[in-house]
Design a protein around this motif. Structure first.
Motif, mmCIF file in Angstrom:
data_model
loop_
_atom_site.group_PDB
_atom_site.id
_atom_site.type_symbol
_atom_site.label_atom_id
_atom_site.label_comp_id
_atom_site.label_asym_id
_atom_site.label_seq_id
_atom_site.Cartn_x
_atom_site.Cartn_y
_atom_site.Cartn_z
ATOM 1 N N PRO A 209 -40.906 4.860 -25.452
ATOM 2 C CA PRO A 209 -39.883 5.075 -25.972
ATOM 3 C C PRO A 209 -40.145 5.916 -27.185
ATOM 4 C CG PRO A 209 -40.012 2.865 -25.757
ATOM 5 C CD PRO A 209 -41.349 3.274 -25.323
ATOM 6 N N GLU A 210 -39.285 7.028 -27.176
ATOM 7 C CA GLU A 210 -39.243 7.920 -28.522
ATOM 8 C C GLU A 210 -40.711 8.367 -29.226
ATOM 9 O OE1 GLU A 210 -36.189 5.870 -30.668
ATOM 10 O OE2 GLU A 210 -34.790 7.057 -29.861
ATOM 11 N N ASP A 225 -37.583 15.729 -21.159
ATOM 12 C CA ASP A 225 -37.862 14.178 -21.344
ATOM 13 C C ASP A 225 -37.732 13.588 -19.707
ATOM 14 O OD1 ASP A 225 -38.006 11.708 -22.333
ATOM 15 O OD2 ASP A 225 -36.495 12.246 -23.896
ATOM 16 N N LYS A 235 -29.190 0.743 -26.618
ATOM 17 C CA LYS A 235 -29.175 2.021 -26.672
ATOM 18 C C LYS A 235 -30.217 2.591 -25.148
ATOM 19 C CE LYS A 235 -30.233 6.316 -28.950
ATOM 20 N NZ LYS A 235 -31.240 6.891 -30.229
ATOM 21 N N CYS A 237 -32.687 5.525 -24.334
ATOM 22 C CA CYS A 237 -33.412 6.746 -24.993
ATOM 23 C C CYS A 237 -34.519 7.094 -23.964
ATOM 24 C CB CYS A 237 -34.059 6.247 -26.179
ATOM 25 S SG CYS A 237 -35.478 5.195 -26.141
ATOM 26 N N GLN A 241 -37.525 11.774 -29.346
ATOM 27 C CA GLN A 241 -36.823 11.525 -30.055
ATOM 28 C C GLN A 241 -35.632 12.673 -30.452
ATOM 29 O OE1 GLN A 241 -38.844 11.119 -33.896
ATOM 30 N NE2 GLN A 241 -40.466 9.799 -32.901
ATOM 31 N N PHE A 242 -34.585 12.537 -29.468
ATOM 32 C CA PHE A 242 -33.740 13.512 -29.183
ATOM 33 C C PHE A 242 -33.053 14.088 -30.343
ATOM 34 C CE2 PHE A 242 -29.414 15.231 -27.990
ATOM 35 C CZ PHE A 242 -30.065 16.100 -27.030
ATOM 36 N N GLU A 243 -32.508 13.251 -31.375
ATOM 37 C CA GLU A 243 -31.900 13.723 -32.382
ATOM 38 C C GLU A 243 -32.965 14.524 -33.343
ATOM 39 O OE1 GLU A 243 -28.601 13.938 -32.672
ATOM 40 O OE2 GLU A 243 -28.163 12.943 -30.952
#
Length: 280
Positions: A209-210, A225, A235, A237, A241-243
């Motif tokens: 994750p991320e 992704d 959440k 994901c 780290q999309f944002e």
């Protein structure tokens, strides 16, 4: 400005096209059988989604929900039964399987012509030989998504993070066939962040994750992704780290709504392909 590779939108369009295609086939509709072993909640949800999409496009579907205690021999017996059933065009063995079951042996017991997941060594060999066959669904869905948005692969530097039999390895072959210069990053790769930052197209299929932050992404890159995870907060994901990454990209897939819907779409397209190939 970063643009979104919208798998929900593209898969919906392709499903509509597939529905029309199935409607023109004549005779009995294609049939997909899904084997699910155990009570894994995520697997149950995925299978339900696949069956719902089958109903939409007109593919007959049947789920075989088996107890977690099902022996390997019992599972192999069911696979052989479906192998011999001419009314079954495609068989999907939902992963993961319980620890006491050898997934490799079960997947290899499936008749290659019914292997709509594209995991059988025969089908992977056809992919390697650049012959027409059943291609693993997630890699096929990713290529369809890029094609829809007219994203050129030929001549581009492509980095695939992860080398699984399900995604990384077959996807690297598809990118190579499309004219990309492909590098596969894995746990023994030296300075993986620097390798990733050279990519025009970066695919995160590492299952963590991320993991992928902006320091691994070249300005203007296309980011795919493949991962999907549920954090302790609840959440969803991906591996990216999309944002933090989105402002560095030209295109990026969201999670959810990116690669996942395309995988299901490719599964159904493979089922129709298996049906039509059998009728030739």
């Amino acid at each position: 400005m970063t643009q979104i590779l919208n798998g929900n939108l593209v898969s919906k369009e392709r499903m509509e096209t597939l529905k029309q295609r199935v409607g023109r086939l004549g005779g009995r509709p294609p049939a997909l059988h899904v084997i699910r072993v155990g009570d894994d909640v995520a697997s149950e949800i995925y299978v339900k989604k696949k069956i719902e999409k089958c109903q939409f496009v007109g593919i007959q579907s049947k789920e075989w929900p088996l107890q977690a205690s099902t022996s390997q021999q019992e599972l192999l017996d069911l696979v052989e039964r479906l192998n011999q059933d001419d009314s079954v065009d495609g068989v999907l063995i939902q992963l993961p399987l319980p620890d006491h079951v050898g997934a490799g042996q079960v997947l290899e017991a499936l008749k290659p012509a019914k292997d709509v997941d594209g995991f059988h060594p025969y089908n992977l060999g056809k992919l390697l030989a650049r012959e027409v066959g059943l291609v693993p669904c997630t890699p096929l869905g990713i290529m369809s998504l890029l094609e829809h948005y007219d994203i050129e692969v030929a001549g581009k530097k492509v980095v695939v993070i992860g080398r699984s039999r399900i995604v990384g390895r077959p996807l690297s072959l598809l990118f190579d066939q499309a004219g990309g210069t492909v590098t596969v990053v894995h746990q023994l790769t030296k300075d993986p962040a620097e390798v990733c930052k050279q990519a025009d197209i970066l695919v995160a299929a590492c299952g963590r994750p991320e993991l992928i932050g902006p320091e691994r992404v070249k300005e203007g890159a296309v980011v795919i992704d493949v991962g999907i995870h549920r954090l302790p907060s609840g959440k969803l994901c991906g591996d990216v780290q999309f944002e933090k990454v989105k402002d560095h990209c030209s295109w990026i897939t969201p999670v959810p709504g990116g690669v996942g819907p395309m995988t299901i779409c490719s599964l159904l397209e493979n089922t129709v392909q298996a049906y039509q190939t059998k009728r030739l």
